[in-house]
Design a protein around this motif. Sequence first.
Motif, short mmCIF file in Angstrom:
data_model
loop_
_atom_site.label_atom_id
_atom_site.label_comp_id
_atom_site.label_asym_id
_atom_site.label_seq_id
_atom_site.Cartn_x
_atom_site.Cartn_y
_atom_site.Cartn_z
N PRO A 29 0.83 -1.21 0.00
CA PRO A 29 0.00 0.00 0.00
C PRO A 29 0.86 1.25 0.00
O PRO A 29 2.01 1.23 0.46
CB PRO A 29 -0.81 -0.13 1.29
CG PRO A 29 -0.01 -1.05 2.15
CD PRO A 29 0.65 -2.02 1.22
N ILE A 30 0.30 2.33 -0.51
CA ILE A 30 1.06 3.58 -0.63
C ILE A 30 1.60 4.04 0.71
O ILE A 30 2.74 4.52 0.82
CB ILE A 30 0.17 4.68 -1.25
CG1 ILE A 30 -0.20 4.32 -2.68
CG2 ILE A 30 0.89 6.02 -1.22
CD1 ILE A 30 0.98 4.25 -3.62
N THR A 31 0.81 3.89 1.79
CA THR A 31 1.27 4.33 3.10
C THR A 31 2.51 3.57 3.55
O THR A 31 3.40 4.13 4.20
CB THR A 31 0.15 4.15 4.14
OG1 THR A 31 -0.35 2.79 4.06
CG2 THR A 31 -0.99 5.11 3.88
N ALA A 32 2.59 2.28 3.20
CA ALA A 32 3.78 1.49 3.55
C ALA A 32 4.97 1.89 2.70
O ALA A 32 6.12 1.87 3.17
CB ALA A 32 3.48 0.00 3.39
N GLU A 33 4.70 2.27 1.46
CA GLU A 33 5.79 2.66 0.56
C GLU A 33 6.39 4.01 0.94
O GLU A 33 7.55 4.28 0.59
CB GLU A 33 5.29 2.69 -0.88
CG GLU A 33 4.92 1.32 -1.44
CD GLU A 33 4.45 1.40 -2.89
OE1 GLU A 33 4.00 2.50 -3.30
OE2 GLU A 33 4.54 0.39 -3.60
N MET A 34 5.64 4.84 1.65
CA MET A 34 6.13 6.17 1.99
C MET A 34 7.39 6.12 2.85
O MET A 34 8.22 7.03 2.81
CB MET A 34 5.05 6.95 2.73
CG MET A 34 3.81 7.27 1.89
SD MET A 34 4.16 8.38 0.51
CE MET A 34 4.35 9.92 1.37
N PHE A 69 6.25 2.53 -5.49
CA PHE A 69 5.44 3.43 -6.33
C PHE A 69 5.37 2.90 -7.76
O PHE A 69 5.70 3.59 -8.72
CB PHE A 69 6.00 4.86 -6.30
CG PHE A 69 6.03 5.46 -4.93
CD1 PHE A 69 4.87 5.68 -4.22
CD2 PHE A 69 7.24 5.79 -4.33
CE1 PHE A 69 4.89 6.22 -2.94
CE2 PHE A 69 7.28 6.33 -3.05
CZ PHE A 69 6.10 6.54 -2.36
N HIS A 70 4.96 1.64 -7.86
CA HIS A 70 4.78 0.99 -9.17
C HIS A 70 6.08 1.02 -9.99
O HIS A 70 6.07 1.29 -11.19
CB HIS A 70 3.63 1.64 -9.95
CG HIS A 70 2.32 1.60 -9.23
ND1 HIS A 70 1.54 0.46 -9.16
CD2 HIS A 70 1.66 2.55 -8.52
CE1 HIS A 70 0.45 0.72 -8.44
NE2 HIS A 70 0.50 1.98 -8.04
N MET A 88 11.49 6.45 -16.58
CA MET A 88 11.88 7.63 -17.35
C MET A 88 11.17 8.87 -16.82
O MET A 88 11.71 9.98 -16.91
CB MET A 88 11.58 7.40 -18.83
CG MET A 88 12.45 6.33 -19.47
SD MET A 88 12.18 6.11 -21.24
CE MET A 88 10.60 5.23 -21.23
N LEU A 89 9.98 8.70 -16.25
CA LEU A 89 9.25 9.84 -15.69
C LEU A 89 9.95 10.40 -14.46
O LEU A 89 10.18 11.61 -14.35
CB LEU A 89 7.83 9.41 -15.33
CG LEU A 89 6.95 10.47 -14.66
CD1 LEU A 89 6.76 11.67 -15.57
CD2 LEU A 89 5.61 9.87 -14.26
N SER A 90 10.33 9.53 -13.53
CA SER A 90 10.99 10.00 -12.31
C SER A 90 12.38 10.55 -12.61
O SER A 90 12.85 11.48 -11.95
CB SER A 90 11.05 8.88 -11.27
OG SER A 90 11.54 7.68 -11.82
N THR A 147 5.54 1.76 -21.97
CA THR A 147 5.90 1.80 -20.56
C THR A 147 6.97 2.84 -20.30
O THR A 147 7.79 3.13 -21.16
CB THR A 147 6.39 0.42 -20.07
OG1 THR A 147 6.69 0.50 -18.66
CG2 THR A 147 7.65 -0.01 -20.81
N LEU A 148 6.93 3.39 -19.09
CA LEU A 148 7.95 4.34 -18.65
C LEU A 148 8.94 3.69 -17.69
O LEU A 148 10.01 4.23 -17.44
CB LEU A 148 7.30 5.54 -17.97
CG LEU A 148 6.52 6.50 -18.86
CD1 LEU A 148 5.67 7.43 -18.01
CD2 LEU A 148 7.45 7.31 -19.74
N VAL A 149 8.57 2.54 -17.13
CA VAL A 149 9.40 1.86 -16.13
C VAL A 149 10.59 1.21 -16.82
O VAL A 149 10.44 0.50 -17.82
CB VAL A 149 8.56 0.81 -15.37
CG1 VAL A 149 9.44 0.06 -14.37
CG2 VAL A 149 7.39 1.48 -14.67
#
Length: 484
Positions: free
Chosen positions: A4-9, A67-68, A129-131, A187-189
Amino acid sequence: MMMPITAEMMFVVPELALLVLACLVLLCDVFSTSENKPLTYWLAQVSLVVVIVLVICFNPEERISVFHNHFILDPLSTVLKVTVCAASLVVFLFSYHYFKARGQLQGEYFVIGLFAVLGMLVMISAYSMLSVYLGLELMSLSLYALVAMNRESGTASEAAMKYFVLGALASGLLLYGISILYGISGTLVLPELAGYISSHTGSRIALTFGLVFVVVGIAFKLGAVPFHTWLPDVYEGSPTAVTLFLASAPKVAAFAMAVRLLVDGLQPLHVDWQGMLIILSVLSMAAGNIIAISQTNIKRMLAYSAIAHAGFLILGILPGLDAGAGATYAAALFYVISYVIMSLGAFGFIILSGSADHEADQLTDFKGFAEFNPWFAFIMLVFMFSLAGVPPFLGFWAKWFVIKEVIAIGHIWLAILAVIFSVVGAYYYLRIVKLMYFDQPDTMPAIVAGRQVRLMISFNGLAVLVLGFVPGELIRICTTVLMG
């Protein structure tokens, strides 16, 4: 299984902390009434120390992507982030005393510097590539502002304009390349992009077309020929404290960008980008070392030196899928860390030698320097010998490590060229030593820099000397990070 996003933070705590602290420094600066901005300076330094501690505390034992798959934590990112923050600590120390002595101190310098560091941290952990592009733009926009901060200086304004225009062009080309790769692969990953390229073995003309623009963006940030034209003018025109920043921490971020994009994302196209990098490397080593010989401004000379060193750094990114690639990447990592340490010292020495009414940026300013300051002349000798690659200084081991690994992967002719251009480059470094020790001084100005600047320069020089005698631990760290 996705967290979950909260865990990834929790995996981006250092970046979030730096963002919050940078905003806090900005608020404190707004309400600060002191002209010398001591609170702003010390808060900025404390912020960097806090980030270093957090990066070390959240150091993962293995690769973790969150974050995916847009953000990655691994041992490489830990080493590079600590290097960036430590280098920025030294830069802020020199910058505070530089601007304070000239009555040009602005709290915004430290705030913008922290945001530049934040952009570098994002670039280092970028896994898409986005990040990569987001981190690059945050860093670049901050650096443009730093170069242009002295609005009363025509040379600084000119340097900022050149940097902005050419930087915007390079960013646009990089974005164009990213859009082509995204349009083809969907894809950007970066790992997914590598997987797509590997699974499609047909015509790769469109992919290679996008690759060209990506390599151009990387070459610009590294200052490689023929995308180097901004670098000498920006180094010379910027205040020396800003030049010191440009010459250190951003080099680490540019190295990270090259590794993430080329090795993690475009490795299946290594045959194509390897040839491009060979051309960039040879041109950079040749042009940087040869043109530097004719320079009379030391900042401009060190700019062409940086171009030559970019050529050496690129040698360490060549292997692609060849056997021993990990060792060669480790050599490149060792090289970029060594170069940052040496560059901090060389530009810091220019700050040390100058005063409020005189910028010691001409080679003639160092005539007879050893007569009235033998200790700091020795420290500068250490920096120059190290940058030239003279044993047993740190710079020798950096070049030796890269050349050894280049020979190991079969590019013997490249190693021979690297040695030849190193010998050529030794001339302009040793010329500084000759001026300091064998020429008669025109004047004998006293060093007016404060105790902190003197101590930091001394510590920096001794670090280059000690690491030259015992480089094994740093080499081991670099090798462990990239080879496990």
